[in-house]
Write a protein that holds these residues in place. Structure first.
Motif, PDB file in Angstrom:
ATOM      1  N   ALA A 105       0.825  -1.215   0.000  1.00  0.00           N
ATOM      2  CA  ALA A 105       0.000   0.000   0.000  1.00  0.00           C
ATOM      3  C   ALA A 105       0.854   1.259   0.000  1.00  0.00           C
ATOM      4  N   GLU A 106       2.086   1.156   0.500  1.00  0.00           N
ATOM      5  CA  GLU A 106       2.967   2.323   0.613  1.00  0.00           C
ATOM      6  C   GLU A 106       4.174   2.236  -0.319  1.00  0.00           C
ATOM      7  N   ASP A 107       4.274   1.191  -1.106  1.00  0.00           N
ATOM      8  CA  ASP A 107       5.469   0.920  -1.914  1.00  0.00           C
ATOM      9  C   ASP A 107       5.471   1.745  -3.205  1.00  0.00           C
ATOM     10  N   PRO A 108       6.445   2.645  -3.386  1.00  0.00           N
ATOM     11  CA  PRO A 108       6.463   3.473  -4.602  1.00  0.00           C
ATOM     12  C   PRO A 108       6.533   2.657  -5.884  1.00  0.00           C
ATOM     13  N   ALA A 109       7.262   1.529  -5.852  1.00  0.00           N
ATOM     14  CA  ALA A 109       7.361   0.697  -7.051  1.00  0.00           C
ATOM     15  C   ALA A 109       6.009   0.103  -7.411  1.00  0.00           C
ATOM     16  N   SER A 110       5.262  -0.329  -6.391  1.00  0.00           N
ATOM     17  CA  SER A 110       3.931  -0.891  -6.637  1.00  0.00           C
ATOM     18  C   SER A 110       2.984   0.173  -7.154  1.00  0.00           C
ATOM     19  N   ILE A 111       2.999   1.336  -6.503  1.00  0.00           N
ATOM     20  CA  ILE A 111       2.109   2.431  -6.904  1.00  0.00           C
ATOM     21  C   ILE A 111       2.374   2.817  -8.360  1.00  0.00           C
ATOM     22  N   GLY A 112       3.651   3.004  -8.688  1.00  0.00           N
ATOM     23  CA  GLY A 112       4.015   3.385 -10.048  1.00  0.00           C
ATOM     24  C   GLY A 112       3.676   2.317 -11.063  1.00  0.00           C
TER      25      GLY A 112
END
Length: 230
Positions: free
Chosen positions: A110-117
């Motif tokens: 939920a907080e992972d920049p790689a996942s969000i991107g």
């Protein structure tokens, strides 16, 4: 067809001293839905390597024919033992991405920049994305190409507050999936607790709970077959 499945690397259930991770049925059911449809599957996680399995998900009451098939499948277990680091993958190499739940994703993905991107890049490329149970919570910081929250105005589902209450973790999780989806402008709905319930809105497919895993993967496959454009 190439499918990316993203698993959590987080194994601590808040400050309870108990373990968490991904929920086995939520990996196994989609894995075979995709594999039996002829897809090539890649497993990824924030840290790479073997992701933590929520031990409760492998108790007899929660085992299914597909979880037993997965655990007896040498190739599947080898893939699970060596997931690729999430920041090393690109949406350009895949047709879709699917996120199994378990409580773990609420802390890391939920907080992972790689996942969000990554999710944002799939949507921007017109590729469908799927999430089940707690995994819709990883959308909390994901934005649509117009800069608005991805779920804003979208029909969505995810692990219900009533289900979280039933497992006694309302005060343990960092946020409640149902509440967070609503807070970000999602048009949240749910079915009966623990029954399969899946919602599709354009490129976004969400399932409510572990029992929704197979249906969510099936709906995602249908969306892929129909083509990205609507």
């Amino acid at each position: 067809m190439k499918v990316l499945i993203v698993l959590t690397s987080h194994d601590q259930l808040g400050n309870t001293g108990r373990k968490t991770g991904f929920w086995l049925e939520e990996l196994a059911a989609p894995y075979y839905a995709f594999k039996d449809a002829g897809a090539e599957i890649v497993l990824a996680s924030p840290k790479g390597g073997r992701p933590p399995l929520d031990p409760k998900s492998n108790e007899p009451d929660f085992q299914t024919d597909l979880t037993r098939r997965f655990e007896a499948d040498a190739d599947a277990m080898a893939q699970l033992a060596s997931t690729v680091p999430l920041d090393s993958v690109s949406q350009a190499a895949f047709d879709t991405v699917f996120y199994p739940g378990g409580h773990g994703p609420l802390w890391d993905l939920a907080e992972d920049p790689a996942s969000i991107g990554l999710i944002e890049s799939f949507v921007a490329a017109g590729k469908p994305v799927g999430f089940v149970c707690h995994a819709p919570g990883v959308l909390r910081h994901v934005r649509a190409p117009d800069g608005c929250p991805l779920v804003e105005g979208k029909r969505v589902t995810g692990f219900a507050n009533s289900e979280e209450a039933a497992v006694g973790l309302l005060d343990v999780v960092p946020f409640l999936v149902e509440d967070e989806l609503k807070a970000k402008g999602g048009v949240y709905s749910k079915g009966a607790d623990w029954a399969s319930y899946v919602v599709r809105d354009g490129l976004l497919i969400t399932g409510q709970n572990p029992g929704s895993s197979a249906e969510a993967a099936s709906v995602l496959l249908e969306r892929l077959r129909a083509g990205a454009a609507e």
